[in-house]
Design a protein around this motif. Structure first.
Motif, PDB file in Angstrom:
ATOM      1  N   PHE A   7       0.855  -1.179   0.000  1.00 15.28           N
ATOM      2  CA  PHE A   7       0.000   0.000   0.000  1.00 15.28           C
ATOM      3  C   PHE A   7       0.893   1.232   0.000  1.00 15.28           C
ATOM      4  N   THR A   8       0.619   2.160  -0.893  1.00 18.10           N
ATOM      5  CA  THR A   8       1.428   3.354  -1.028  1.00 18.10           C
ATOM      6  C   THR A   8       0.960   4.430  -0.058  1.00 18.10           C
ATOM      7  N   ALA A   9       1.861   4.878   0.800  1.00 16.59           N
ATOM      8  CA  ALA A   9       1.626   5.989   1.722  1.00 16.59           C
ATOM      9  C   ALA A   9       0.284   5.892   2.441  1.00 16.59           C
ATOM     10  N   PRO A  10       0.059   4.831   3.226  1.00 17.76           N
ATOM     11  CA  PRO A  10      -1.221   4.733   3.924  1.00 17.76           C
ATOM     12  C   PRO A  10      -1.372   5.822   4.979  1.00 17.76           C
ATOM     13  N   LYS A  11      -2.616   6.228   5.217  1.00 17.31           N
ATOM     14  CA  LYS A  11      -2.947   7.219   6.238  1.00 17.31           C
ATOM     15  C   LYS A  11      -4.085   6.670   7.077  1.00 17.31           C
ATOM     16  N   ALA A  12      -4.138   7.085   8.341  1.00 12.03           N
ATOM     17  CA  ALA A  12      -5.219   6.641   9.223  1.00 12.03           C
ATOM     18  C   ALA A  12      -5.922   7.869   9.798  1.00 12.03           C
ATOM     19  N   PHE A  13      -7.238   7.886   9.655  1.00 12.99           N
ATOM     20  CA  PHE A  13      -8.039   9.004  10.114  1.00 12.99           C
ATOM     21  C   PHE A  13      -8.934   8.582  11.269  1.00 12.99           C
ATOM     22  N   ILE A  14      -9.173   9.510  12.209  1.00 12.06           N
ATOM     23  CA  ILE A  14     -10.133   9.308  13.294  1.00 12.06           C
ATOM     24  C   ILE A  14     -11.482   9.775  12.779  1.00 12.06           C
ATOM     25  N   LYS A  15     -12.484   8.911  12.920  1.00 13.45           N
ATOM     26  CA  LYS A  15     -13.829   9.279  12.488  1.00 13.45           C
ATOM     27  C   LYS A  15     -14.790   9.168  13.664  1.00 13.45           C
ATOM     28  N   ILE A  16     -15.651  10.163  13.797  1.00 12.49           N
ATOM     29  CA  ILE A  16     -16.722  10.157  14.789  1.00 12.49           C
ATOM     30  C   ILE A  16     -18.013  10.351  14.003  1.00 12.49           C
ATOM     31  N   ASP A  17     -18.979   9.477  14.208  1.00 16.07           N
ATOM     32  CA  ASP A  17     -20.227   9.502  13.435  1.00 16.07           C
ATOM     33  C   ASP A  17     -19.939   9.516  11.938  1.00 16.07           C
ATOM     34  N   ASN A  18     -18.953   8.730  11.527  1.00 18.85           N
ATOM     35  CA  ASN A  18     -18.555   8.550  10.131  1.00 18.85           C
ATOM     36  C   ASN A  18     -18.058   9.840   9.460  1.00 18.85           C
ATOM     37  N   GLU A  19     -17.605  10.799  10.250  1.00 13.98           N
ATOM     38  CA  GLU A  19     -17.026  12.039   9.732  1.00 13.98           C
ATOM     39  C   GLU A  19     -15.601  12.169  10.252  1.00 13.98           C
ATOM     40  N   VAL A  20     -14.683  12.608   9.394  1.00 11.47           N
ATOM     41  CA  VAL A  20     -13.281  12.748   9.785  1.00 11.47           C
ATOM     42  C   VAL A  20     -13.140  13.847  10.831  1.00 11.47           C
ATOM     43  N   ALA A  21     -12.514  13.486  11.965  1.00 12.78           N
ATOM     44  CA  ALA A  21     -12.279  14.435  13.051  1.00 12.78           C
ATOM     45  C   ALA A  21     -10.792  14.715  13.233  1.00 12.78           C
ATOM     46  N   GLY A  22      -9.929  13.843  12.723  1.00 14.14           N
ATOM     47  CA  GLY A  22      -8.493  14.013  12.885  1.00 14.14           C
ATOM     48  C   GLY A  22      -7.745  12.851  12.264  1.00 14.14           C
ATOM     49  N   TYR A  23      -6.474  12.716  12.617  1.00 14.02           N
ATOM     50  CA  TYR A  23      -5.676  11.622  12.077  1.00 14.02           C
ATOM     51  C   TYR A  23      -4.742  11.055  13.142  1.00 14.02           C
ATOM     52  N   VAL A  24      -4.215   9.862  12.876  1.00 13.80           N
ATOM     53  CA  VAL A  24      -3.269   9.217  13.780  1.00 13.80           C
ATOM     54  C   VAL A  24      -1.983   8.902  13.017  1.00 13.80           C
ATOM     55  N   ARG A  25      -0.927   8.700  13.786  1.00  9.16           N
ATOM     56  CA  ARG A  25       0.376   8.379  13.217  1.00  9.16           C
ATOM     57  C   ARG A  25       0.903   7.109  13.866  1.00  9.16           C
ATOM     58  N   ASN A  26       1.541   6.266  13.089  1.00  3.99           N
ATOM     59  CA  ASN A  26       2.161   5.017  13.569  1.00  3.99           C
ATOM     60  C   ASN A  26       1.156   4.122  14.275  1.00  3.99           C
ATOM     61  N   LEU A  27       0.165   3.690  13.552  1.00  4.42           N
ATOM     62  CA  LEU A  27      -0.891   2.824  14.076  1.00  4.42           C
ATOM     63  C   LEU A  27      -0.433   1.365  14.097  1.00  4.42           C
ATOM     64  N   THR A  28      -0.651   0.712  15.227  1.00  9.10           N
ATOM     65  CA  THR A  28      -0.424  -0.725  15.355  1.00  9.10           C
ATOM     66  C   THR A  28      -1.693  -1.325  15.933  1.00  9.10           C
ATOM     67  N   PHE A  29      -2.147  -2.432  15.365  1.00  7.91           N
ATOM     68  CA  PHE A  29      -3.321  -3.087  15.940  1.00  7.91           C
ATOM     69  C   PHE A  29      -3.111  -4.586  15.952  1.00  7.91           C
ATOM     70  N   SER A  30      -3.755  -5.230  16.910  1.00  5.08           N
ATOM     71  CA  SER A  30      -3.641  -6.691  17.021  1.00  5.08           C
ATOM     72  C   SER A  30      -4.963  -7.263  17.503  1.00  5.08           C
ATOM     73  N   GLU A  31      -5.226  -8.470  17.071  1.00  6.33           N
ATOM     74  CA  GLU A  31      -6.420  -9.193  17.494  1.00  6.33           C
ATOM     75  C   GLU A  31      -5.963 -10.534  18.044  1.00  6.33           C
ATOM     76  N   ASN A  32      -6.400 -10.845  19.259  1.00  7.70           N
ATOM     77  CA  ASN A  32      -5.940 -12.054  19.935  1.00  7.70           C
ATOM     78  C   ASN A  32      -7.109 -12.918  20.373  1.00  7.70           C
ATOM     79  N   VAL A  33      -6.914 -14.217  20.284  1.00  9.69           N
ATOM     80  CA  VAL A  33      -7.914 -15.181  20.722  1.00  9.69           C
ATOM     81  C   VAL A  33      -7.405 -15.833  22.004  1.00  9.69           C
ATOM     82  N   GLN A  34      -8.224 -15.807  23.044  1.00  9.86           N
ATOM     83  CA  GLN A  34      -7.891 -16.517  24.281  1.00  9.86           C
ATOM     84  C   GLN A  34      -8.697 -17.812  24.280  1.00  9.86           C
ATOM     85  N   ARG A  35      -8.052 -18.898  24.584  1.00 10.71           N
ATOM     86  CA  ARG A  35      -8.710 -20.204  24.540  1.00 10.71           C
ATOM     87  C   ARG A  35      -8.766 -20.841  25.931  1.00 10.71           C
ATOM     88  N   ALA A  36      -9.794 -21.641  26.135  1.00 10.85           N
ATOM     89  CA  ALA A  36      -9.909 -22.423  27.369  1.00 10.85           C
ATOM     90  C   ALA A  36      -9.348 -23.817  27.081  1.00 10.85           C
TER      91      ALA A  36
END
Length: 162
Positions: A7-36
């Motif tokens: 992806f070329t030059a990705p950007k991340a925006f903060i949206k509230i009620d589906n409207e752009v309110a600002g932006y973020v820098r250096n986003l990291t996200f993770s999804e984890n599954v905990q098992r029994a």
């Protein structure tokens, strides 16, 4: 997400009620599954490991919210002050989304094959929905460098485009 896709030059925006309110820098996200761990009587090994919790976490190194955007002006009328909006965001009274975009080519010179115009909010890569703030940390380092880290959870697993 397609494997090996760039992806070329990705950007991340903060949206509230589906409207752009600002932006973020250096986003990291993770999804984890905990098992029994399920083990039968007289068995040393697990018989099964069903998922019991799915956690979605994000962190950014910097964010900027503009109080001049239409959504923030609406919120300012509703809440009355910038301090009340900040408190509502920090305490989780207001959930927000973080949407990640990749720039797309809007126009290109056919003769030279040079890009002449790009759309900064072109292709949606991912959307973190129902983000809530958990942690804000600040650091001051030698030589006058300062930084901030913000992290939290999001309630819906990522909806990936494509």
């Amino acid at each position: 997400m397609a494997r090996g896709r760039v992806f070329t030059a990705p950007k991340a925006f903060i949206k509230i009620d589906n409207e752009v309110a600002g932006y973020v820098r250096n986003l990291t996200f993770s999804e984890n599954v905990q098992r029994a761990n399920v083990q039968g009587l007289g068995s040393l090994t697990y018989q099964e490991a069903p998922p019991v919790v799915y956690t979605c976490q994000w962190s950014v190194s910097q964010y900027f919210i503009s109080f001049n955007t239409p959504i923030m002006k609406k919120m300012l009328k509703k809440f009355g002050s910038i301090v009340e909006i900040k408190n509502s965001l920090v305490l989780g009274d207001i959930a927000f989304d973080i949407t990640v975009y990749a720039k797309t080519v809007s126009s290109e010179d056919a003769a030279t094959k040079l890009v002449t115009e790009v759309d900064n909010t072109g292709e949606t890569i991912a959307r973190l929905q129902g983000c809530l703030l958990n942690t804000q940390s600040f650091s001051v380092q030698e030589a006058g460098l300062a930084g901030t880290d913000i992290s939290g959870i999001y309630l819906e697993p990522i909806s990936m485009a494509g």
